[in-house]
Scaffold this motif. Structure first.
Motif, PDB file in Angstrom:
ATOM      1  N   ILE B  70       0.860  -1.177   0.000  1.00  0.00           N
ATOM      2  CA  ILE B  70       0.000   0.000   0.000  1.00  0.00           C
ATOM      3  C   ILE B  70       0.895   1.224   0.000  1.00  0.00           C
ATOM      4  N   LEU B  72       0.639   5.033   1.316  1.00  0.00           N
ATOM      5  CA  LEU B  72      -0.132   6.074   1.997  1.00  0.00           C
ATOM      6  C   LEU B  72       0.431   7.456   1.710  1.00  0.00           C
ATOM      7  N   PHE B 113      12.665   6.241  -2.471  1.00  0.00           N
ATOM      8  CA  PHE B 113      12.844   6.116  -1.020  1.00  0.00           C
ATOM      9  C   PHE B 113      11.936   5.018  -0.460  1.00  0.00           C
ATOM     10  N   LEU B 121      15.605  -2.738   2.848  1.00  0.00           N
ATOM     11  CA  LEU B 121      15.632  -2.750   4.301  1.00  0.00           C
ATOM     12  C   LEU B 121      14.532  -3.644   4.879  1.00  0.00           C
ATOM     13  N   LYS B 122      13.711  -4.205   3.974  1.00  0.00           N
ATOM     14  CA  LYS B 122      12.664  -5.163   4.370  1.00  0.00           C
ATOM     15  C   LYS B 122      11.685  -4.569   5.380  1.00  0.00           C
ATOM     16  N   LEU B 123      11.305  -3.316   5.188  1.00  0.00           N
ATOM     17  CA  LEU B 123      10.301  -2.716   6.071  1.00  0.00           C
ATOM     18  C   LEU B 123       8.928  -2.877   5.429  1.00  0.00           C
ATOM     19  N   GLN B 124       7.880  -2.754   6.270  1.00  0.00           N
ATOM     20  CA  GLN B 124       6.542  -2.903   5.726  1.00  0.00           C
ATOM     21  C   GLN B 124       6.098  -1.625   5.019  1.00  0.00           C
ATOM     22  N   PHE B 126       3.264  -0.252   4.670  1.00  0.00           N
ATOM     23  CA  PHE B 126       2.350   0.617   5.421  1.00  0.00           C
ATOM     24  C   PHE B 126       3.128   1.634   6.246  1.00  0.00           C
ATOM     25  N   ILE B 127       4.159   1.143   6.945  1.00  0.00           N
ATOM     26  CA  ILE B 127       4.930   2.000   7.829  1.00  0.00           C
ATOM     27  C   ILE B 127       5.825   2.962   7.067  1.00  0.00           C
ATOM     28  N   VAL B 128       6.503   2.427   6.052  1.00  0.00           N
ATOM     29  CA  VAL B 128       7.419   3.277   5.288  1.00  0.00           C
ATOM     30  C   VAL B 128       6.656   4.436   4.668  1.00  0.00           C
ATOM     31  N   LEU B 130       3.759   5.551   5.550  1.00  0.00           N
ATOM     32  CA  LEU B 130       3.219   6.418   6.612  1.00  0.00           C
ATOM     33  C   LEU B 130       4.282   7.444   7.003  1.00  0.00           C
ATOM     34  N   ALA B 131       5.527   6.966   7.094  1.00  0.00           N
ATOM     35  CA  ALA B 131       6.621   7.870   7.428  1.00  0.00           C
ATOM     36  C   ALA B 131       6.854   8.880   6.313  1.00  0.00           C
ATOM     37  N   MET B 133       4.811   9.884   4.208  1.00  0.00           N
ATOM     38  CA  MET B 133       3.667  10.788   4.181  1.00  0.00           C
ATOM     39  C   MET B 133       3.947  11.994   5.088  1.00  0.00           C
ATOM     40  N   ASN B 134       4.476  11.721   6.283  1.00  0.00           N
ATOM     41  CA  ASN B 134       4.865  12.812   7.187  1.00  0.00           C
ATOM     42  C   ASN B 134       5.975  13.660   6.594  1.00  0.00           C
ATOM     43  N   ILE B 135       6.988  12.966   6.060  1.00  0.00           N
ATOM     44  CA  ILE B 135       8.160  13.680   5.550  1.00  0.00           C
ATOM     45  C   ILE B 135       7.762  14.611   4.408  1.00  0.00           C
TER      46      ILE B 135
END
Lengths: 314, 325
Positions: B70, B72, B113, B121-124, B126-128, B130-131, B133-135
């Motif tokens: 996903i 975001l 990015f 880096l094998k991150l999810q 959703f979280i990446v 979400l981050a 999105m803030n940045i």
């Protein structure tokens, strides 16, 4: 032996996070001694309290492998209902129970849509997020709701001794969450369903019931947070709580909860909330531009999740 | 046997049927003073124009969802790029082509990015996202100092290149340019998804990542590329948005990611990955846009519109959940 090692790594992560929080605190204190003042510390705790309360519920929802995007709208809706009931009846008990009832109903319907209706939690709660937000504007007509009852206001602003009431509520909720997830059979069910839903079903866990109850707990905790927010603000605003759900999710993930379910700890989430609150509070005190604050927040999320994957690999 | 087939066909076409139903109901109820305000050519074109921004983002989102991920961050990327292209044109005096390229580059950078964090880096996702999105939102506000940058067209200092205005024009005074861009992009990506190896690989990865990897598909590279495509499509939507409202605003685009997901979900894309089509997404976007338009024409309270949209998403996805069984 292996089991022990795993546990060590788990608590290592929380210790690491607490270390980061302490380092942050030292940096902020050096840059602005005001940071460590009694006033600011209570402020941080109060700011963190409602996020922590809802994040405890969010952690359970994420552990079970779902998500709740409606938390921000529910914070607003439950607070509004509480404020309106308090305004018309001047009865605090009635106001609080009405707000909690909203939480139960919304959480329950999220759970039913998700568990019985087989919708992805993302979609079901996305929908209830828009529905609730729309409702909030409709019933208030876009205006704020004010009340006169002093006792109701105390929920968010009062103190017991020197401890703010929201902080006490937060502690109770945290203890409840930790106890539920680590000591009760129901807690083990949550992890089991999140880890492997099919296997849990075959081993006789009432998956549907567990999911609905978890969503209900989330709903109730969110409405408690909603009551605190609304009484702290002093008025019910239909725009309150926007993006609040993202704060909860961020705290949970920073605290080590896995978005794919089955893994996570309430204590980790609480440390996550603490980290985020200390971060924002300190940045504001030190005078970092709010625009940059957002950028830093994003970076912190990535870095902390990165640390998580690496502790896992080791 | 035959009825079974018909049933399957009806289920398959249910979003089309829903679209047609909404169209018919809209045409019937929107008669004012003996004039049909909905079937008016100009109004229909308005629907298309309104749909195109969300539609362009939803094209990228469809691919991401098919992968089982996903994104975001698209809403914030819209804010950042619309601010960025306005700032570059108005403050830095960039020409049309350089500004468009820079905008696409900003999008690509964010996609890169996201993609790198997810694959290497094998991150999810959703979280990446979400981050990011803030940045992106923070950067946008910082860039423009929190306020919108108005676009006035012309030659010289502080004016945006007149070519940019084309993005808000209408051909023959009727057909909006954004709609044409949307339809062209949709056709291209429909072709990519159905006729190229890249498209098949996307479905394969979304269906079974491990198997695709073992079958020799370069999963990481394709994911990275798809995230870059998605953010670049968001940049295109951002430029159109900036031209439409004659301003680049750092607060624009919030909530767009959810609108795009909603369009995909209504159009039959599965959030679990491996399933979805561009034509479905087109229909989903049209349903959402048409609904907005009709509710607006009937003077329905905008907050009630929010609720209707929420219920619609539930119904649409619920119907699909049944289809799977």
């Amino acid at each position: 032996m292996r089991e022990k090692k795993k546990m060590d790594l788990g608590s290592l992560r929380e210790l690491l996070l607490i270390g980061v929080v302490i380092i942050l605190c030292i940096i902020w204190t050096i840059m602005n001694p005001q940071f460590i003042s009694m006033n600011n510390v209570t402020n941080i705790l109060r700011q963190g309290s409602y996020t922590a309360i809802a994040a405890v519920g969010m952690t359970m929802v994420i552990i079970i492998g779902e998500i709740d995007l409606s938390a921000g709208s529910l914070i607003c809706a439950s607070g509004l209902v509480g404020a309106m009931v308090c305004k018309s009846t001047n009865n605090v008990v009635l106001a609080v129970s009405a707000a909690l009832l909203v939480g139960v109903v919304v959480g329950g319907s999220n759970g039913v849509l998700c568990a019985v209706g087989k919708l992805p939690g993302f979609i079901a709660t996305l929908a209830s997020m828009t529905v609730l937000r729309g409702l909030a504007y409709i019933i208030t007509g876009g205006n704020s709701v004010v009340w006169t009852n002093e006792a109701f206001t105390k929920i968010g602003t009062g103190y017991v001794g020197i401890v703010p009431i929201p902080v006490i509520i937060m502690l109770v909720v945290i203890i409840f969450g930790v106890f539920l997830t680590s000591k009760l059979r129901f807690g083990r069910y949550i992890y089991a369903v999140g880890g492997n839903m099919e296997a849990s079903r075959w081993s006789g866990i009432a998956v549907v019931k567990v999911k609905i109850i978890v969503y209900m707990i989330m709903g109730v905790l969110t409405s408690i947070a909603g009551l605190i927010v609304v009484t702290r603000l002093g008025s019910g605003q239909p725009s309150a709580g926007q993006n609040f759900e993202m704060d909860c999710i961020t705290a949970a993930v920073v605290g080590g909860t896995s978005m794919s379910g089955g893994r996570g700890k309430i204590i980790g989430t609480v440390v996550g909330v603490l980290l985020l609150t200390v971060l924002t509070n300190g940045m504001t005190l030190v005078g970092i531009n709010t625009y940059w604050q957002q950028v830093f927040k994003g970076i912190i999320i990535v870095v902390s999740v990165l640390a998580d994957t690496h502790t896992k690999k080791n | 046997m035959k009825t079974d087939q018909t049933k399957v066909l009806i289920k398959k076409m249910q979003s089309v049927i829903a679209l047609i139903l909404i169209f018919i109901v809209a045409s019937v109820i929107c008669v004012q003073d003996g004039k049909n305000v909905f079937l008016d050519a100009r109004n229909l074109m308005n629907v298309l124009r309104a749909v195109s921004e969300n539609g362009i983002i939803a094209i990228g989102m469809t691919m991401i969802l098919i992968l089982g991920d996903i994104d975001l961050s698209v809403g914030s990327v819209v804010g950042l790029v619309s601010t960025g292209c306005a700032a570059l044109m108005v403050w830095n005096g960039l020409g049309f082509i350089p500004a468009v390229l820079a905008s696409l580059l900003i999008g690509a950078a964010f996609g890169f990015f996201n993609g790198i964090c997810i694959t290497k880096l094998k991150l999810q996702a959703f979280i990446v996202t979400l981050a990011s999105m803030n940045i992106a939102r923070g950067l946008a506000r910082f860039w423009a100092n929190g306020v919108g940058i108005p676009l006035t067209y012309g030659k010289g200092e502080g004016l945006a290149p007149p070519q940019f205005e084309v993005l808000q024009m209408r051909i023959n005074g009727l057909i909006p340019v954004p709609a044409i861009i949307f339809l062209i992009l949709l056709l291209i990506f429909h072709f990519i998804m159905t006729r190229t190896r890249f498209g098949r690989q996307l479905y394969a990865i979304g269906g079974n990542r491990q198997a695709s990897y073992l079958a020799g598909i370069n999963v990481d590279r394709i994911k990275l590329f798809t995230f870059m495509l998605c953010s670049m499509l968001a940049s295109v939507a951002a430029m159109i948005h900036a031209a439409q409202i004659s301003q680049g605003g750092p607060n624009e685009g919030s909530g767009y990611e959810l609108n795009a997901v909603a369009a995909c979900a209504i159009g039959g894309t599965s959030l679990a990955g491996g399933k979805g089509t561009m034509l479905g997404t087109l229909i989903g976007a049209l349903i959402l846009g048409m609904l907005d338009n009709v509710l607006g024409l009937k003077g329905v309270n905008s907050n009630l519109q929010l609720m209707v949209k929420g219920f619609l998403i539930i119904i649409a996805v619920f119907m699909q959940a049944e289809r799977k069984e």
